[in-house]
Every structure is written in structure tokens, then in C-alpha cells.
Write an enzyme that holds these catalytic residues in place. Structure first.
Site, mmCIF file in Angstrom:
data_model
loop_
_atom_site.group_PDB
_atom_site.id
_atom_site.type_symbol
_atom_site.label_atom_id
_atom_site.label_comp_id
_atom_site.label_asym_id
_atom_site.label_seq_id
_atom_site.Cartn_x
_atom_site.Cartn_y
_atom_site.Cartn_z
ATOM 1 N N HIS A 178 11.874 4.343 -13.524
ATOM 2 C CA HIS A 178 12.103 5.498 -12.646
ATOM 3 C C HIS A 178 10.787 6.170 -12.251
ATOM 4 O O HIS A 178 10.741 7.380 -11.982
ATOM 5 C CB HIS A 178 13.019 6.538 -13.308
ATOM 6 N N SER A 308 -12.632 0.763 4.605
ATOM 7 C CA SER A 308 -12.541 1.893 5.524
ATOM 8 C C SER A 308 -13.696 1.870 6.504
ATOM 9 O O SER A 308 -14.808 1.480 6.165
ATOM 10 C CB SER A 308 -12.546 3.215 4.749
ATOM 11 N N LYS A 314 -15.119 2.216 -0.001
ATOM 12 C CA LYS A 314 -13.676 2.140 -0.235
ATOM 13 C C LYS A 314 -13.208 0.687 -0.172
ATOM 14 O O LYS A 314 -13.611 -0.074 0.713
ATOM 15 C CB LYS A 314 -12.923 2.966 0.804
ATOM 16 N N GLU A 321 -1.176 -6.024 1.265
ATOM 17 C CA GLU A 321 -0.606 -5.448 2.468
ATOM 18 C C GLU A 321 -0.187 -6.538 3.451
ATOM 19 O O GLU A 321 0.868 -6.447 4.090
ATOM 20 C CB GLU A 321 -1.617 -4.490 3.098
#
Length: 450
Positions: A178, A308, A314, A321
Site C-alpha cells: 500500500h 535534463s 541529472k 520510461e
């Protein structure tokens, strides 16, 4: 340009292509989109025409010279395929008739010379109809794509998960349910869940693949086998099996083979299940590798490129993805396939091209995405043991180990007290007087809770 004829009359076709009038008419009649018929479907069709020519000669309805010419032309093209001769888009007649005739025209052109001219219908389409050849090619293309591409990619991914499971088997980390802290497990156990998902789906795909080995050839126009000699379907299936090495078999009911694509619906449903497993695994890894300072930070993914255009240093989970976007596409494809398969009015389903386009796209995308994810992400996966150990120590759910000794209610009070006062479980338990320090150390051992 050269002039060619069909039953509708004369057409002009470029001299540098092998197709004829019906293909040219289709190009002019369906200027829709850029999605052309999948290469694997064209290859399957050429294999089918090769097998049909052999079967027709065996059954004495096609002269040996004609059969040999078709076989030679098919082998020539399969050895060095040129797809510019197969330009038709998916958005054509729902039976795929134009694509069947496209293949007939190209092979008849290749099989002809100055002395002999083969006819696309009378020779290449002998004993056949678009209505039984197209669904047959659909199944052959699917079986070959899965065998040559999907299963090997899936197996490579499974092997990598096994290696990571073995490497990290004993490292204890906190579990989560959860999205909340739960009791501990090992990294190896966590990865075993992904491994079991992939192996289970592989097993289901193998089961479903058996249904796709069933072929509709021999049913001709409506399933009665009109204009095909007795035994034609069996002969074609035998030759296809010999040529591909796959265990194809003739359908028991040609009426079903022409009007229903439930086998591909079921098979793609399992491909969708694989995509959803990959989506789940990818999402888990993305979250567990989040950070590196402000996220979970338990896993570290390979840094493949800058993440980025504005934030220096980054790094993003780009392979995950890409994989999950592919999985999203597969989910959409499944919806299209399911609806299209419902359109089997009377003796023929007339959404065949869009069904096979989506089936083959899902297979190709998933295969390539799994290989890319495996090579550029999963194989370089690392773990941060210090962060994992720290999160285990901080977890309030270790209190679960006290349940058998002091009961659920007292254990719950310990967890609430520790949370409210910002203390550790051991301090809270001793402060409340429920256990001694020695008892806590004896009963709360994460390595024994796995």
C-alpha cells in the site's frame, strides 16, 4: 511506366516495381496513412505461396514447371527481400484481398520470363482465396515473430533477473505494501517475484502459441473449400511446417478459421499480460531508484545519458520510461484487436489487416524494448546496502515480530508511541515497559523475519 491489365482494365505501373494492376489500384484507392503491411506478414505470405505451389503440383492441379517457377521466385525473394514491391497500407479491404493479390502479382512477375507468363490468379492463387490465405499468413507471421524475436528477448531478460536475484539474495531490505512500510524481505526475494511473473507469462505464451499453429488454408471463400482439391490444406500445412520448422496444423473447422480470430485475441491477451508485468517491474525499479538524495535510493540504475536540458548532472530512468511507453502501446493495441475481432459478420471477419498490424507491432515493440531495457538498464542494476539497512532499522513494522510474545495491541502501542515521539521501536518498547532490552534484541531480528 509499363501497361498492365486486370479484370477491371488497363493500368500504368512504374517499370521499377514488380506488382501489377490490382496493387496499383489499391495504392490509388486507399491513400490513407503511412502504416504499410508488416514485413513479417509479407514474408509469411511468400512462404505460403511457395507451399501452395508445391501442394498444387502434388495434387496434380499445377504443372511441375509452373510450381517450380513459383518456388524459385519465392526463394529468390525470401533470400533477398525487397519491400518496395509491397507498398500497400493497412487501411484497405478488411479481408486483405489487395495484399494477397500484391503478393500474387510480384511472384508471378518474378516467376515469368519471355517464354512463360504466369497469371496472378490462375497460377499464384490456384486453390486459394484471400479469405483463407490472409488468416493463414496472420498465424504464420505471428508464430515466426514470437519464435524468432519475442521468446529469445524474454529468455534473455529472465536470465538477467536470475543473475541479479542470485547476486543480491541475502541482502535484507524493508518491504512495502500500500506504498507503506511493511515487514522485511531480501532483495533476492523481491526480484524472485519479478522472475516468477516473467516465467509464468512465458509459460502462458507457450500454451497460447499452440492455438496459433492452427491454419485456415483450404477453406477458400467461405469455408467450404470450393475450387481447392481434396487434401490441399493438409499439403500446404505440411510444407509450411517443413519449411519453417514450426508445428503448424490445419484447422478442424474452416468456417471458424475465416470468421473468428479468437486465437489471436487470446494470444495477444497474454502479450498484454507480459506488458503489464514489465510495466509493474519497471515502475518498481523506477521508484526504488528514485533520488539520488530525495527519493528511495535503494537501487542505482546505469547512467546512459544526460537527463535534463537545464539541470546539470541529472540522470533519469530513460530505459524504464521507454519500456513502459511500449507497454502502454501494447495495452492500446489489445483494445483495437479485441474490437476488430468482434467484427466477424457471417462467414468472414473483415478487420484482418488492423488485427495483424497490431499483433505484430506489439511483438516487435516488446521484443526490442525488453532487449534494450535488459542491456542498458537491468544488467547494470546495483543496490545501496547502507540505505537499505538504514530503512530497515527505521521501520516501525519490525514491531510485527513482537506479536507472538506480547500480543497485537501492545505491539501496536509500541509502534504508535515510537512514531509520535520520534523514537526507535526499542526505546518505545522499553519505555512502555512491555519488554526488556534483552527480550527486544532476541525477538526483533530483521534477518530472521524474511
Amino acid at each position: 511506366m509499363r501497361k498492365v491489365r486486370d479484370a477491371f482494365g488497363e493500368m500504368e505501373v512504374s517499370e521499377d516495381v514488380y506488382y501489377g494492376a490490382q496493387t496499383q489500384r489499391s495504392l490509388e484507392n486507399f491513400p490513407i496513412g503511412t502504416e504499410t503491411m508488416p514485413k513479417r506478414l509479407i514474408e509469411a505470405f511468400v512462404m505460403l505461396k511457395r507451399a501452395a505451389a508445391k501442394a498444387n503440383h502434388t495434387l496434380s492441379v499445377l504443372p511441375k514447371e509452373t510450381s517450380d517457377r513459383i518456388v524459385t521466385a519465392s526463394d529468390q525473394w525470401l533470400h533477398q527481400p525487397e519491400y518496395k514491391h509491397f507498398p500497400l497500407v493497412v487501411w484497405q479491404t478488411g479481408s486483405g484481398t489487395q495484399t494477397n493479390m500484391n503478393v500474387n502479382e510480384v511472384l508471378s512477375f518474378l516467376a515469368s520470363d519471355e517464354s512463360v507468363s504466369l497469371h496472378p490468379n490462375d497460377d499464384l492463387n490456384r486453390s486459394q482465396s484471400s479469405n483463407d490465405t490472409f488468416p493463414t499468413a496472420m498465424h504464420v507471421a505471428t508464430a515466426i515473430a514470437v519464435t524468432d524475436h519475442l521468446f529469445p528477448a524474454l529468455h534473455r531478460l529472465i536470465q538477467t533477473v536470475k543473475e541479479k536475484q542470485t547476486a543480491f539474495q541475502a541482502v535484507v531490505k524493508i518491504g512495502r505494501t500500500h506504498l507503506q512500510d511493511a515487514t522485511p524481505l531480501t532483495v533476492g526475494q523481491e526480484l524472485s517475484g519479478y522472475l516468477a511473473m516473467l516465467e509464468k507469462t512465458e509459460h502462458m505464451l507457450l500454451q497460447d502459441m499452440d492455438e496459433c499453429f492452427e491454419l485456415a488454408i483450404g477453406g477458400t471463400a467461405v469455408g467450404t473449400g470450393l475450387n481447392a482439391p481434396d487434401g490441399f490444406g493438409e499439403e500446404v500445412v505440411h510444407e509450411l511446417s517443413r519449411y519453417t520448422g514450426l508445428p503448424f496444423r490445419k484447422t478442424d473447422n474452416h468456417f471458424h478459421g475465416l470468421t473468428s480470430h479468437d486465437q489471436l485475441v487470446r494470444f495477444h491477451g497474454t502479450i498484454k499480460a507480459l506488458a503489464m508485468d514489465l510495466f509493474k517491474m519497471g515502475n518498481d525499479l523506477r521508484y526504488l531508484a528514485s533520488g539520488p538524495r530525495a527519493g528511495y535510493g535503494e537501487y542505482t540504475l546505469p547512467a546512459n545519458e544526460p537527463g535534463s536540458s537545464i539541470m546539470p548532472g541529472k540522470v533519469n530512468p530513460t530505459q524504464i520510461e521507454a519500456l513502459t511507453m511500449v507497454c502502454s502501446q501494447v495495452l492500446g493495441n489489445d483494445t483495437t484487436i479485441s474490437f476488430a475481432a468482434s467484427q466477424g459478420q457471417f462467414q468472414l471477419n473483415v478487420f484482418k489487416p488492423v488485427i495483424i498490424y497490431n499483433v505484430l507491432q506489439s511483438i516487435e515493440l516488446l521484443s526490442e524494448a525488453m532487449d534494450s531495457f535488459n542491456l542498458r538498464c537491468l544488467s547494470g542494476l546495483k543496490i545501496n546496502e547502507d540505505i537499505m539497512a538504514d530503512k530497515v532499522d527505521q521501520s516501525l513494522m519490525l514491531v510485527t515480530a513482537l506479536n507472538p510474545h506480547i500480543g497485537y495491541d501492545k505491539a501496536s502501542n509500541i509502534a504508535k508511541y515510537a512514531h509520535q515521539h520520534g523514537t526507535g521501536l526499542k526505546t518505545a518498547a522499553i519505555t512502555l515497559g512491555y519488554v526488556t532490552a534483552e527480550q527486544f534484541d532476541q525477538w526483533v531480528k530483521p534477518s530472521q523475519m524474511i
